[in-house]
Write a protein that holds these residues in place. Structure first.
Motif, PDB file in Angstrom:
ATOM      1  N   GLU A  99       0.829  -1.198   0.000  1.00  0.00           N
ATOM      2  CA  GLU A  99       0.000   0.000   0.000  1.00  0.00           C
ATOM      3  C   GLU A  99       0.863   1.247   0.000  1.00  0.00           C
ATOM      4  O   GLU A  99       1.977   1.246   0.504  1.00  0.00           O
ATOM      5  CB  GLU A  99      -0.928   0.023   1.224  1.00  0.00           C
ATOM      6  CG  GLU A  99      -1.955  -1.083   1.236  1.00  0.00           C
ATOM      7  CD  GLU A  99      -2.986  -0.961   0.138  1.00  0.00           C
ATOM      8  OE1 GLU A  99      -3.186   0.147  -0.400  1.00  0.00           O
ATOM      9  OE2 GLU A  99      -3.604  -1.983  -0.192  1.00  0.00           O
ATOM     10  N   LYS A 126      -9.805  14.819  -2.921  1.00  0.00           N
ATOM     11  CA  LYS A 126      -9.892  14.626  -4.377  1.00  0.00           C
ATOM     12  C   LYS A 126      -9.104  15.673  -5.151  1.00  0.00           C
ATOM     13  O   LYS A 126      -8.840  15.492  -6.334  1.00  0.00           O
ATOM     14  CB  LYS A 126     -11.345  14.582  -4.840  1.00  0.00           C
ATOM     15  CG  LYS A 126     -12.094  15.875  -4.767  1.00  0.00           C
ATOM     16  CD  LYS A 126     -13.511  15.692  -5.265  1.00  0.00           C
ATOM     17  CE  LYS A 126     -14.281  16.990  -5.157  1.00  0.00           C
ATOM     18  NZ  LYS A 126     -15.655  16.833  -5.567  1.00  0.00           N
ATOM     19  N   ILE A 160      -5.636  13.599  -4.798  1.00  0.00           N
ATOM     20  CA  ILE A 160      -5.653  12.158  -5.067  1.00  0.00           C
ATOM     21  C   ILE A 160      -6.704  11.854  -6.126  1.00  0.00           C
ATOM     22  O   ILE A 160      -7.873  12.191  -5.966  1.00  0.00           O
ATOM     23  CB  ILE A 160      -5.933  11.381  -3.773  1.00  0.00           C
ATOM     24  CG1 ILE A 160      -4.853  11.700  -2.740  1.00  0.00           C
ATOM     25  CG2 ILE A 160      -6.021   9.894  -4.047  1.00  0.00           C
ATOM     26  CD1 ILE A 160      -5.157  11.200  -1.354  1.00  0.00           C
ATOM     27  N   ARG A 161      -6.282  11.203  -7.181  1.00  0.00           N
ATOM     28  CA  ARG A 161      -7.194  10.899  -8.294  1.00  0.00           C
ATOM     29  C   ARG A 161      -7.698   9.457  -8.264  1.00  0.00           C
ATOM     30  O   ARG A 161      -8.739   9.152  -8.826  1.00  0.00           O
ATOM     31  CB  ARG A 161      -6.486  11.147  -9.632  1.00  0.00           C
ATOM     32  CG  ARG A 161      -5.989  12.555  -9.790  1.00  0.00           C
ATOM     33  CD  ARG A 161      -7.125  13.519 -10.035  1.00  0.00           C
ATOM     34  NE  ARG A 161      -6.624  14.871 -10.211  1.00  0.00           N
ATOM     35  CZ  ARG A 161      -6.921  15.885  -9.407  1.00  0.00           C
ATOM     36  NH1 ARG A 161      -7.704  15.710  -8.395  1.00  0.00           N
ATOM     37  NH2 ARG A 161      -6.422  17.077  -9.624  1.00  0.00           N
ATOM     38  N   ASP A 162      -6.961   8.561  -7.630  1.00  0.00           N
ATOM     39  CA  ASP A 162      -7.329   7.146  -7.606  1.00  0.00           C
ATOM     40  C   ASP A 162      -8.393   6.876  -6.550  1.00  0.00           C
ATOM     41  O   ASP A 162      -8.669   7.701  -5.691  1.00  0.00           O
ATOM     42  CB  ASP A 162      -6.097   6.286  -7.295  1.00  0.00           C
ATOM     43  CG  ASP A 162      -5.041   6.395  -8.381  1.00  0.00           C
ATOM     44  OD1 ASP A 162      -5.418   6.535  -9.551  1.00  0.00           O
ATOM     45  OD2 ASP A 162      -3.846   6.356  -8.045  1.00  0.00           O
ATOM     46  N   LYS A 163      -8.954   5.677  -6.606  1.00  0.00           N
ATOM     47  CA  LYS A 163      -9.890   5.196  -5.594  1.00  0.00           C
ATOM     48  C   LYS A 163      -9.138   4.198  -4.708  1.00  0.00           C
ATOM     49  O   LYS A 163      -8.312   3.428  -5.187  1.00  0.00           O
ATOM     50  CB  LYS A 163     -11.097   4.503  -6.225  1.00  0.00           C
ATOM     51  CG  LYS A 163     -11.928   5.405  -7.107  1.00  0.00           C
ATOM     52  CD  LYS A 163     -12.772   6.350  -6.288  1.00  0.00           C
ATOM     53  CE  LYS A 163     -13.687   7.172  -7.187  1.00  0.00           C
ATOM     54  NZ  LYS A 163     -14.568   8.040  -6.426  1.00  0.00           N
ATOM     55  N   TYR A 164      -9.435   4.209  -3.417  1.00  0.00           N
ATOM     56  CA  TYR A 164      -8.723   3.364  -2.464  1.00  0.00           C
ATOM     57  C   TYR A 164      -9.688   2.509  -1.663  1.00  0.00           C
ATOM     58  O   TYR A 164     -10.813   2.913  -1.395  1.00  0.00           O
ATOM     59  CB  TYR A 164      -7.890   4.230  -1.512  1.00  0.00           C
ATOM     60  CG  TYR A 164      -6.680   4.809  -2.189  1.00  0.00           C
ATOM     61  CD1 TYR A 164      -5.475   4.143  -2.174  1.00  0.00           C
ATOM     62  CD2 TYR A 164      -6.756   6.022  -2.872  1.00  0.00           C
ATOM     63  CE1 TYR A 164      -4.363   4.668  -2.810  1.00  0.00           C
ATOM     64  CE2 TYR A 164      -5.652   6.552  -3.510  1.00  0.00           C
ATOM     65  CZ  TYR A 164      -4.461   5.870  -3.477  1.00  0.00           C
ATOM     66  OH  TYR A 164      -3.368   6.375  -4.110  1.00  0.00           O
ATOM     67  N   ILE A 206     -12.810   9.517  -2.645  1.00  0.00           N
ATOM     68  CA  ILE A 206     -11.697   8.696  -3.156  1.00  0.00           C
ATOM     69  C   ILE A 206     -11.793   7.244  -2.699  1.00  0.00           C
ATOM     70  O   ILE A 206     -10.840   6.490  -2.805  1.00  0.00           O
ATOM     71  CB  ILE A 206     -10.331   9.302  -2.761  1.00  0.00           C
ATOM     72  CG1 ILE A 206     -10.132   9.312  -1.247  1.00  0.00           C
ATOM     73  CG2 ILE A 206     -10.171  10.703  -3.339  1.00  0.00           C
ATOM     74  CD1 ILE A 206      -8.690   9.503  -0.832  1.00  0.00           C
ATOM     75  N   SER A 252     -13.082   3.389  -2.816  1.00  0.00           N
ATOM     76  CA  SER A 252     -13.599   2.384  -3.739  1.00  0.00           C
ATOM     77  C   SER A 252     -14.981   1.938  -3.267  1.00  0.00           C
ATOM     78  O   SER A 252     -15.397   2.227  -2.142  1.00  0.00           O
ATOM     79  CB  SER A 252     -12.649   1.189  -3.814  1.00  0.00           C
ATOM     80  OG  SER A 252     -12.654   0.483  -2.583  1.00  0.00           O
TER      81      SER A 252
END
Length: 103
Positions: free
Chosen positions: A15, A27, A30-34, A74, A76
């Protein structure tokens, strides 16, 4: 210790730990989903709050509320939001209310 925890997250769990991020505007950085969004020992760091425990609790409740709303952006689909507090902070900062209001 903190260094060991960082190594465990990075080596064992593969991680990423992200630093210097505004937890109330995730957001924007951070652009990704976690799967997990974690905030360890949040604190405003405002020494003027030492004068009023009630005001400090209200302001920290607001910080937690903004964090939860930001973390959802952000997260998931099956993700979890974590926050690490100590002592009476969960009660005095109304942690459950802040999390519940976020959904």
């Amino acid at each position: 210790n903190a260094a060991e925890n960082i190594l465990e997250f990075e080596e064992r769990w593969k991680e990423q730990i992200i630093y210097k991020v505004d937890a109330t505007h995730l957001k924007e950085t951070i652009r990704d989903k976690y799967d997990m969004v974690l905030f360890n020992h949040p604190h405003l760091g405002d020494s003027s709050l030492l004068k009023s425990e009630s005001l400090a609790a209200q302001r920290h409740h607001s910080l937690l509320s903004h964090y939860f709303h930001s973390a959802v952006d952000i997260l998931s689909e099956q993700g979890r939001i974590h926050v690490c507090l100590s002592g009476n902070q969960p009660r005095t900062w109304n942690l459950i209310e802040a999390a519940t209001n976020c959904g």
